[in-house]
Structure formats: C-alpha cells, structure tokens
Design a protein around this motif. Structure first.
Motif, mmCIF file in Angstrom:
data_model
loop_
_atom_site.group_PDB
_atom_site.id
_atom_site.type_symbol
_atom_site.label_atom_id
_atom_site.label_comp_id
_atom_site.label_asym_id
_atom_site.label_seq_id
_atom_site.Cartn_x
_atom_site.Cartn_y
_atom_site.Cartn_z
ATOM 1 N N GLU A 29 0.810 -1.221 0.000
ATOM 2 C CA GLU A 29 0.000 0.000 0.000
ATOM 3 C C GLU A 29 0.840 1.266 0.000
ATOM 4 O O GLU A 29 0.445 2.266 -0.593
ATOM 5 N N ARG A 100 -6.317 2.255 0.726
ATOM 6 C CA ARG A 100 -6.226 0.843 1.086
ATOM 7 C C ARG A 100 -6.380 0.006 -0.171
ATOM 8 O O ARG A 100 -7.137 0.349 -1.062
ATOM 9 N N LYS A 101 -5.667 -1.101 -0.208
ATOM 10 C CA LYS A 101 -5.893 -2.070 -1.272
ATOM 11 C C LYS A 101 -7.137 -2.873 -0.911
ATOM 12 O O LYS A 101 -7.388 -3.150 0.266
ATOM 13 N N SER A 103 -7.552 -5.872 -1.236
ATOM 14 C CA SER A 103 -7.140 -7.146 -0.639
ATOM 15 C C SER A 103 -6.768 -7.018 0.840
ATOM 16 O O SER A 103 -6.517 -8.024 1.500
ATOM 17 N N ASN A 104 -6.732 -5.805 1.369
ATOM 18 C CA ASN A 104 -6.435 -5.577 2.779
ATOM 19 C C ASN A 104 -7.685 -5.931 3.586
ATOM 20 O O ASN A 104 -8.717 -5.282 3.466
ATOM 21 N N HIS A 105 -7.574 -6.969 4.402
ATOM 22 C CA HIS A 105 -8.752 -7.450 5.131
ATOM 23 C C HIS A 105 -8.827 -6.963 6.575
ATOM 24 O O HIS A 105 -9.679 -7.406 7.329
ATOM 25 N N THR A 106 -7.934 -6.062 6.958
ATOM 26 C CA THR A 106 -8.045 -5.496 8.297
ATOM 27 C C THR A 106 -9.257 -4.569 8.331
ATOM 28 O O THR A 106 -9.654 -4.016 7.297
#
Length: 171
Positions: A29, A100-101, A103-106
């Motif tokens: 990111e 944010r991407k 794919s960022n699952h936070t």
C-alpha cells in the motif's frame, strides 16, 4: 469541495492509466500511496503533496497515547495521513487521503477513525476534507468523504457517483 474532489478523480484517472504494474505485481500500500500522490500533486498547483507527513508547521505531530491512533509508527497505528495536500509552513491543511488495497482485510475502522481525527476542527489544525479510497486492480471499490470529523454522506454519494460516471467505480 467538489472542485477538490474532482481533482482527486482526475488523479485517480491518471493513476489507473499509468500504474497497472503496481497491481499486477501486488506491491504494498505504501508504494501505491506514493504513486497516487505523484498524480495528485499534478492537480494541486501551489500546494505541497506529501506522504506520511508528521509536522504541524514547525512542530512534530503528537497525539495522546492510549487511543486507537497514535504517533508510534512502528505500531502501525500512525495518525500521519497517507497523503496530505497542504501548505507546510503555515500550516494550512486542505485534503488528506487514506488509501487501502481491496485485498487488505483489516477492519476499515482504523482508517475511518484516522480521517475523523484528521478533519476534527476541535483537535488541531484539521484537514478541510478527508477521503478514504479502497482500490483494486481496475477501479475504486469503496470511497468515503469526511468533513468536520464526520462521514459526509451527501458528499460521499456524490463522489461515488462521479467515480462511477467516469468509469473508476462500479455503478
């Protein structure tokens, strides 16, 4: 405000037209944020565009310890904006963008909390506008606009509609 948001859209158009390599190679990111800032800088003549800027005029930015956000960057909870459009010397803070991407699952709550803090007129020299962008390889999957420490739903709807209208987001 819509003038500034249209500049963000123009920067996103340039970014997606020129930076496909970043998504093909699944870079982090911070690299994506930097390259977006390069394109955003072209839209804001007379303003400084910086990533992770940690100053308020001559002072180092510090916030109270123990909150969801802090100035301890090694903890990954930095309040420093991903991208800042500002005048460094004054300080005069116009726009901050959190990226944010997809794919960022936070949880998104950290970025939302950060934008509320960065636009809060009661805390310090706030940014006039805060924007949250979630990006995937082809378009913006989610966006939000923050003003005065709150999610501005009307501006968020307008911004998402404009993104969809120019092909940068799903309709």
């Amino acid at each position: 405000m819509q003038t500034e948001l249209n500049k963000v859209i123009a920067a996103l158009r340039d970014f997606y037209a020129n930076e496909t390599f970043l998504f093909e190679k699944d870079v982090g990111e911070r690299a994506i944020t930097h390259r977006f800032a390069v394109h955003l800088e072209k839209q804001f003549a007379g303003w400084s565009v910086d990533c992770n800027y940690d100053r308020l005029g001559e002072r180092t930015l510090h916030l109270p310890h123990g909150s969801i956000i802090s100035t301890d960057d090694h903890l990954g909870k930095s309040i420093y904006p991903d991208v800042a459009v500002h005048q460094r010397e004054i300080p005069n803070n116009l726009l901050t963008v959190e990226i944010r991407k997809a794919s960022n699952h936070t949880p998104l709550e950290h970025d939302r909390h950060k934008l509320r803090a960065l636009t809060d007129v009661h805390v310090w020299f706030p940014y006039w506008i805060g924007v949250l962008l979630v990006l995937d390889r082809h378009h913006v999957t989610m966006s939000e606009v923050y003003v005065s420490a709150t999610l501005d739903e009307a501006q968020s709807r307008w911004f998402a509609s404009r993104l969809a209208g120019v092909g940068l987001a799903a309709p």
